[in-house]
Design an enzyme around this catalytic site. Structure first.
Site: not given
Length: 301
Positions: A51, A164
């Site tokens: 992140h 993802d």
């Protein structure tokens, strides 16, 4: 990239009535700096270096960086881990500050969904394989919440990790189809030193599961080596078998899927030459923890 307003403290820990305040903050920054580029990183929290890399990418490209943390119930199935999904608000705030976040948007479920949701965003076809096949309704939840967040934040750029890759493909399709005024920026997968893709769910793994989980990256690397070093007759089915055989060397690994598809359409191909890019995608369970990983390879530059 210089921040949009270095003299103002724009960092918000927004836990109640956040939307008007958030919008007013961003509106004020844009009014003071009409050329301001707003970058947005939507997450479900329990932040890690992956992140942080998205935030760093946003910091380099944008003047104002907004991070959201929201564990979205719409994208969890009835037997999935919404309640036990890891959360650590203090740690998230520290990482967000360190990465140079300007605004932290932390809505609660009651604020995002004050009444039963009657409008759902559905993206067809690209959601029907991989995680979409094994997690029915998951991408409806993703597309709906991302649309809501885009409407709230109104960013110029939004940053998503390619760990993802199906989610990235779904969001890119949604943005194109709905003419949403935001540029999607896919960012590389960040990995541990042993190759395991960084994920908030890695904390669920016990020591032996964690040791064996590196087989995902090993399988992808073996298939990529086979692809790049093989002849022109290599087929997607042969690559898939390479993935499966390598994963099966880990006794605790239970394969949800291992597939080779065109990317970003996620359509099956019978010959590799049919696609400009392919994705080799995996979902594998270790105990109660489901991990995903992938490798995207350009076939025709």
């Amino acid at each position: 990239m210089k921040k949009a307003a270095e003299t103002e403290n724009l960092f918000l820990w927004t836990l109640s009535k956040p939307f008007p305040g958030l919008r007013e903050k961003i509106k004020a920054v844009r009014a003071a700096n009409p050329s301001c580029r707003v970058g947005f990183v939507p997450t479900m929290g329990f932040l890690h270096e992956g992140h942080a890399s998205l935030l760093e990418a946003a910091r380099k490209q944008c003047d104002l960086v907004v991070l959201s943390i929201f564990v979205n119930p719409l994208q969890f199935g009835p037997n999935e881990d919404f309640e036990r999904y890891p959360r650590d608000e203090a740690r998230d705030r520290a990482i967000a500050e360190q990465a140079g976040t300007d605004i932290l948007f932390f809505p609660q479920v009651a604020e995002m969904y004050p009444a039963p949701t009657k409008t759902v965003v559905t993206v067809k076809e690209v959601t029907e394989r991989l995680c979409g096949a094994s997690r029915p309704g998951h991408f409806d939840g993703v597309a709906t919440v991302v649309t809501k967040l885009f409407n709230i934040v109104q960013p110029d750029y939004a940053f998503f990790g390619l760990k993802d890759a199906q989610q990235v493909a779904v969001i890119e399709q949604m943005v194109a189809d709905l003419n949403q005024p935001v540029t999607i920026v896919p960012c590389p997968t960040l990995r541990e030193p042993d190759g395991l893709a960084k994920s908030s769910r890695n904390v669920y793994l016990n020591a032996e599961e964690r040791r064996q989980a590196v087989v995902l990256n090993e399988a992808l690397q073996a298939a990529e080596d086979q692809l790049l070093g093989g002849d022109g007759d290599l087929t997607p089915a042969e690559l898939t078998q390479t993935l499966i055989r390598r994963i099966q060397t880990a006794p605790l690994a239970v394969i949800d899927y291992a597939e080779v598809l065109a990317y970003p359409s996620l359509e099956p191909v019978s010959r590799l030459a049919e696609a400009e890019r392919i994705i080799m995608a995996l979902a594998v369970k270790f105990g109660g923890t489901r991990l995903i990983d992938n490798r995207i390879v350009t076939i025709r530059p």
